[in-house]
Write a protein that holds these residues in place. Structure first.
Motif, PDB file in Angstrom:
ATOM      1  N   THR A   5       0.838  -1.204   0.000  1.00  0.00           N
ATOM      2  CA  THR A   5       0.000   0.000   0.000  1.00  0.00           C
ATOM      3  C   THR A   5       0.870   1.249   0.000  1.00  0.00           C
ATOM      4  O   THR A   5       0.583   2.210  -0.725  1.00  0.00           O
ATOM      5  CB  THR A   5      -0.940  -0.003   1.222  1.00  0.00           C
ATOM      6  OG1 THR A   5      -1.710  -1.209   1.195  1.00  0.00           O
ATOM      7  CG2 THR A   5      -1.870   1.178   1.209  1.00  0.00           C
ATOM      8  N   LEU A   6       1.922   1.252   0.808  1.00  0.00           N
ATOM      9  CA  LEU A   6       2.850   2.379   0.820  1.00  0.00           C
ATOM     10  C   LEU A   6       3.490   2.539  -0.555  1.00  0.00           C
ATOM     11  O   LEU A   6       3.628   3.655  -1.053  1.00  0.00           O
ATOM     12  CB  LEU A   6       3.926   2.179   1.893  1.00  0.00           C
ATOM     13  CG  LEU A   6       4.987   3.274   1.985  1.00  0.00           C
ATOM     14  CD1 LEU A   6       4.351   4.641   2.251  1.00  0.00           C
ATOM     15  CD2 LEU A   6       6.006   2.928   3.056  1.00  0.00           C
ATOM     16  N   GLY A   7       3.836   1.442  -1.183  1.00  0.00           N
ATOM     17  CA  GLY A   7       4.425   1.495  -2.516  1.00  0.00           C
ATOM     18  C   GLY A   7       3.505   2.130  -3.538  1.00  0.00           C
ATOM     19  O   GLY A   7       3.939   2.932  -4.369  1.00  0.00           O
ATOM     20  N   PRO A  60       2.458  12.138   7.122  1.00  0.00           N
ATOM     21  CA  PRO A  60       2.545  10.850   7.828  1.00  0.00           C
ATOM     22  C   PRO A  60       1.204  10.337   8.346  1.00  0.00           C
ATOM     23  O   PRO A  60       1.009   9.129   8.420  1.00  0.00           O
ATOM     24  CB  PRO A  60       3.508  11.151   8.976  1.00  0.00           C
ATOM     25  CG  PRO A  60       4.355  12.279   8.459  1.00  0.00           C
ATOM     26  CD  PRO A  60       3.421  13.097   7.617  1.00  0.00           C
ATOM     27  N   ALA A  61       0.281  11.230   8.645  1.00  0.00           N
ATOM     28  CA  ALA A  61      -1.040  10.803   9.108  1.00  0.00           C
ATOM     29  C   ALA A  61      -1.771  10.008   8.026  1.00  0.00           C
ATOM     30  O   ALA A  61      -2.555   9.104   8.329  1.00  0.00           O
ATOM     31  CB  ALA A  61      -1.866  11.998   9.542  1.00  0.00           C
ATOM     32  N   GLU A  62      -1.527  10.335   6.769  1.00  0.00           N
ATOM     33  CA  GLU A  62      -2.136   9.588   5.651  1.00  0.00           C
ATOM     34  C   GLU A  62      -1.714   8.125   5.684  1.00  0.00           C
ATOM     35  O   GLU A  62      -2.489   7.234   5.378  1.00  0.00           O
ATOM     36  CB  GLU A  62      -1.635  10.132   4.299  1.00  0.00           C
ATOM     37  CG  GLU A  62      -2.275  11.327   3.767  1.00  0.00           C
ATOM     38  CD  GLU A  62      -1.650  11.672   2.426  1.00  0.00           C
ATOM     39  OE1 GLU A  62      -2.092  11.098   1.416  1.00  0.00           O
ATOM     40  OE2 GLU A  62      -0.729  12.502   2.408  1.00  0.00           O
ATOM     41  N   VAL A  63      -0.465   7.911   6.020  1.00  0.00           N
ATOM     42  CA  VAL A  63       0.117   6.582   5.974  1.00  0.00           C
ATOM     43  C   VAL A  63      -0.419   5.730   7.128  1.00  0.00           C
ATOM     44  O   VAL A  63      -0.555   4.525   6.989  1.00  0.00           O
ATOM     45  CB  VAL A  63       1.653   6.675   6.019  1.00  0.00           C
ATOM     46  CG1 VAL A  63       2.283   5.310   6.021  1.00  0.00           C
ATOM     47  CG2 VAL A  63       2.154   7.503   4.847  1.00  0.00           C
ATOM     48  N   GLU A  64      -0.731   6.361   8.232  1.00  0.00           N
ATOM     49  CA  GLU A  64      -1.201   5.647   9.405  1.00  0.00           C
ATOM     50  C   GLU A  64      -2.632   5.165   9.275  1.00  0.00           C
ATOM     51  O   GLU A  64      -3.082   4.353  10.057  1.00  0.00           O
ATOM     52  CB  GLU A  64      -1.066   6.537  10.644  1.00  0.00           C
ATOM     53  CG  GLU A  64       0.358   6.943  10.942  1.00  0.00           C
ATOM     54  CD  GLU A  64       1.285   5.769  11.163  1.00  0.00           C
ATOM     55  OE1 GLU A  64       0.873   4.791  11.829  1.00  0.00           O
ATOM     56  OE2 GLU A  64       2.420   5.816  10.677  1.00  0.00           O
TER      57      GLU A  64
END
Length: 65
Positions: A5-7, A60-64
């Motif tokens: 998902t991060l990718g 970073p909040a998007e990633v969490e």
């Protein structure tokens, strides 16, 4: 967030900014193949994560989520 998902997020943001993998890699001090590994979820960009977020405008909040 899982590596895949991060990718996808890294890839989408890179494309939105009209950057090639090689251009993004140069900004991070990496080669194109490492950026490709990040985008495919094969590697986690732990060492370059903050810089990657800054270059691609990722909160970073998007990633969490």
């Amino acid at each position: 967030m899982n590596p895949s998902t991060l990718g996808h997020l890294i890839s989408a943001r890179r494309i939105e900014r009209n950057l090639t993998q090689a251009q993004l890699g140069r900004r991070l001090g990496l080669d194109q193949s490492r950026v490709s590994q990040y985008e495919r979820g094969e590697k986690i960009p732990s060492k370059h994560l903050k810089q990657l977020y800054d270059v691609l405008g990722i909160n970073p909040a998007e990633v969490e989520q």
